[in-house]
Design an enzyme around this catalytic site. Structure first.
Site, PDB file in Angstrom:
ATOM      1  N   ASP A  33       0.726  -1.210  -0.026  1.00 44.96           N
ATOM      2  CA  ASP A  33       0.074   0.038  -0.028  1.00 44.96           C
ATOM      3  C   ASP A  33       0.864   1.202   0.078  1.00 44.96           C
ATOM      4  O   ASP A  33       1.748   1.280   0.842  1.00 44.96           O
ATOM      5  CB  ASP A  33      -0.858   0.176   1.158  1.00 44.96           C
ATOM      6  CG  ASP A  33      -1.986   1.036   1.132  1.00 44.96           C
ATOM      7  OD1 ASP A  33      -3.127   0.655   0.903  1.00 44.96           O
ATOM      8  OD2 ASP A  33      -1.864   2.141   1.066  1.00 44.96           O
ATOM      9  N   ILE A  34       0.613   2.301  -0.841  1.00 47.44           N
ATOM     10  CA  ILE A  34       1.230   3.440  -0.873  1.00 47.44           C
ATOM     11  C   ILE A  34       1.342   4.221   0.546  1.00 47.44           C
ATOM     12  O   ILE A  34       2.147   4.956   0.815  1.00 47.44           O
ATOM     13  CB  ILE A  34       0.587   4.439  -2.140  1.00 47.44           C
ATOM     14  CG1 ILE A  34       1.595   5.346  -2.528  1.00 47.44           C
ATOM     15  CG2 ILE A  34      -0.381   5.077  -1.736  1.00 47.44           C
ATOM     16  CD1 ILE A  34       1.539   5.839  -3.953  1.00 47.44           C
ATOM     17  N   ASN A  90     -12.927  -2.815   2.477  1.00 43.60           N
ATOM     18  CA  ASN A  90     -13.816  -1.717   2.672  1.00 43.60           C
ATOM     19  C   ASN A  90     -14.835  -1.777   1.590  1.00 43.60           C
ATOM     20  O   ASN A  90     -14.392  -1.808   0.177  1.00 43.60           O
ATOM     21  CB  ASN A  90     -12.818  -0.584   2.670  1.00 43.60           C
ATOM     22  CG  ASN A  90     -12.154  -0.414   3.742  1.00 43.60           C
ATOM     23  OD1 ASN A  90     -12.510  -0.764   4.929  1.00 43.60           O
ATOM     24  ND2 ASN A  90     -11.009  -0.019   3.733  1.00 43.60           N
ATOM     25  N   GLY A  96     -15.266   3.395   4.187  1.00 45.74           N
ATOM     26  CA  GLY A  96     -13.984   4.232   3.915  1.00 45.74           C
ATOM     27  C   GLY A  96     -13.317   3.732   2.569  1.00 45.74           C
ATOM     28  O   GLY A  96     -12.459   4.055   2.520  1.00 45.74           O
ATOM     29  N   GLN A  97     -14.078   3.269   1.705  1.00 47.16           N
ATOM     30  CA  GLN A  97     -13.800   2.788   0.501  1.00 47.16           C
ATOM     31  C   GLN A  97     -13.244   3.927  -0.280  1.00 47.16           C
ATOM     32  O   GLN A  97     -14.224   4.863  -0.676  1.00 47.16           O
ATOM     33  CB  GLN A  97     -14.594   1.750  -0.338  1.00 47.16           C
ATOM     34  CG  GLN A  97     -14.090   1.331  -1.527  1.00 47.16           C
ATOM     35  CD  GLN A  97     -14.904   0.352  -2.519  1.00 47.16           C
ATOM     36  OE1 GLN A  97     -16.056   0.342  -2.258  1.00 47.16           O
ATOM     37  NE2 GLN A  97     -14.409   0.059  -3.485  1.00 47.16           N
ATOM     38  N   HIS A 103     -10.464  -4.571  -3.786  1.00 49.63           N
ATOM     39  CA  HIS A 103      -9.216  -4.798  -3.181  1.00 49.63           C
ATOM     40  C   HIS A 103      -9.112  -5.449  -2.010  1.00 49.63           C
ATOM     41  O   HIS A 103      -9.963  -4.977  -1.008  1.00 49.63           O
ATOM     42  CB  HIS A 103      -8.096  -3.746  -3.198  1.00 49.63           C
ATOM     43  CG  HIS A 103      -8.664  -2.475  -2.707  1.00 49.63           C
ATOM     44  ND1 HIS A 103      -9.441  -1.726  -3.522  1.00 49.63           N
ATOM     45  CD2 HIS A 103      -8.493  -1.810  -1.432  1.00 49.63           C
ATOM     46  CE1 HIS A 103     -10.120  -0.643  -2.553  1.00 49.63           C
ATOM     47  NE2 HIS A 103      -8.909  -0.897  -1.445  1.00 49.63           N
ATOM     48  N   HIS A 105      -7.224  -5.687   1.712  1.00 44.13           N
ATOM     49  CA  HIS A 105      -5.942  -5.445   2.616  1.00 44.13           C
ATOM     50  C   HIS A 105      -5.484  -6.287   3.210  1.00 44.13           C
ATOM     51  O   HIS A 105      -6.465  -7.279   4.052  1.00 44.13           O
ATOM     52  CB  HIS A 105      -6.608  -4.201   3.348  1.00 44.13           C
ATOM     53  CG  HIS A 105      -6.919  -2.785   2.753  1.00 44.13           C
ATOM     54  ND1 HIS A 105      -6.054  -1.766   2.723  1.00 44.13           N
ATOM     55  CD2 HIS A 105      -8.057  -2.542   1.985  1.00 44.13           C
ATOM     56  CE1 HIS A 105      -7.078  -0.615   2.080  1.00 44.13           C
ATOM     57  NE2 HIS A 105      -7.983  -1.293   1.606  1.00 44.13           N
TER      58      HIS A 105
HETATM   59  P1  5GP Z   1      -9.884   1.889   0.546  1.00 43.13           P
HETATM   60  O1  5GP Z   1      -9.925   3.026   1.205  1.00 43.13           O
HETATM   61  O2  5GP Z   1     -10.469   1.872  -1.003  1.00 43.13           O
HETATM   62  O3  5GP Z   1     -10.078   0.399   0.866  1.00 43.13           O
HETATM   63  O4  5GP Z   1      -8.420   1.571   0.157  1.00 43.13           O
HETATM   64  C1  5GP Z   1      -7.435   2.042  -1.096  1.00 43.13           C
HETATM   65  C2  5GP Z   1      -5.963   1.884  -0.553  1.00 43.13           C
HETATM   66  O5  5GP Z   1      -5.240   2.152  -1.772  1.00 43.13           O
HETATM   67  C3  5GP Z   1      -5.570   3.014   0.335  1.00 43.13           C
HETATM   68  O6  5GP Z   1      -4.989   2.360   1.581  1.00 43.13           O
HETATM   69  C4  5GP Z   1      -4.315   3.632  -0.479  1.00 43.13           C
HETATM   70  O7  5GP Z   1      -3.451   4.026   0.538  1.00 43.13           O
HETATM   71  C5  5GP Z   1      -4.086   2.725  -1.344  1.00 43.13           C
HETATM   72  N1  5GP Z   1      -3.789   3.266  -2.779  1.00 43.13           N
HETATM   73  C6  5GP Z   1      -4.466   4.356  -3.611  1.00 43.13           C
HETATM   74  N2  5GP Z   1      -3.629   4.559  -4.459  1.00 43.13           N
HETATM   75  C7  5GP Z   1      -2.629   3.838  -4.537  1.00 43.13           C
HETATM   76  C8  5GP Z   1      -1.587   3.716  -5.748  1.00 43.13           C
HETATM   77  O8  5GP Z   1      -1.588   4.242  -6.500  1.00 43.13           O
HETATM   78  N3  5GP Z   1      -0.716   2.701  -5.337  1.00 43.13           N
HETATM   79  C9  5GP Z   1      -0.788   1.953  -4.180  1.00 43.13           C
HETATM   80  N4  5GP Z   1       0.311   1.149  -3.871  1.00 43.13           N
HETATM   81  N5  5GP Z   1      -1.718   2.041  -3.027  1.00 43.13           N
HETATM   82  C10 5GP Z   1      -2.554   3.020  -3.692  1.00 43.13           C
END
Ligand code: 5GP
Ligand code: ZN
Length: 117
Positions: A33-34, A90, A96-97, A103, A105
């Site tokens: 994760d970034i 999520n 919090g998606q 995806h 986590h």
């Molecule tokens: P969500 O909040 O949708 O469950 O999770 C999205 C996740 O993707 C977040 O933890 C965010 O840090 C990660 N993320 C968003 N954009 C990128 C990206 O371009 N590269 C990577 N490696 N992670 C990303």
């Protein structure tokens, strides 16, 4: 529709953005994760564009199972299987998606609280 133009996770999963891969097969990719929320925070991203868990179809059942196994395999490879790890998917606003491409986590490497905030 397998891929969606302008979806970052479609581009990452299908190799259009150069990124370190922890695992890859024909259906998914595993990356860091970034913006990690734990010492280990990885994402399992299917190559197929599925907006979220609500849009998973019967044909995706095996894919979902294999994504969970991939997350657990990476936990073993990173030696956090004994200490433990958390799987999160999520779905929509209250969870919090932020990225509209399904995806999984996998977080670990520190103790976590329950319930999550
Ligand atoms: P969500 O909040 O949708 O469950 O999770 C999205 C996740 O993707 C977040 O933890 C965010 O840090 C990660 N993320 C968003 N954009 C990128 C990206 O371009 N590269 C990577 N490696 N992670 C990303
Ligand atoms: Zn996508």
């Amino acid at each position: 529709m397998r891929q969606k133009m302008s979806c970052t996770f479609c581009m990452i999963a299908n190799g259009e953005i150069e990124i370190k891969k922890l695992y890859e097969d024909k259906d998914m990719i595993v990356i860091n994760d970034i913006n990690p929320q734990a010492p280990i925070h990885i994402l399992v991203i299917p190559k197929k564009h599925i907006e979220n868990l609500l849009l998973v179809e019967p044909a995706d059942v095996e894919l979902l199972g294999r994504m969970l196994i991939a997350a657990s395999n990476v936990a073993k490879e990173l030696s956090i299987d004994k200490t433990g790890y958390r799987i999160v998917i999520n779905t929509n606003r209250d969870a919090g998606q932020t990225v509209g491409h399904l995806h999984v986590h996998m977080l670990g490497g520190r103790p976590m609280k329950w319930p999550p905030g």
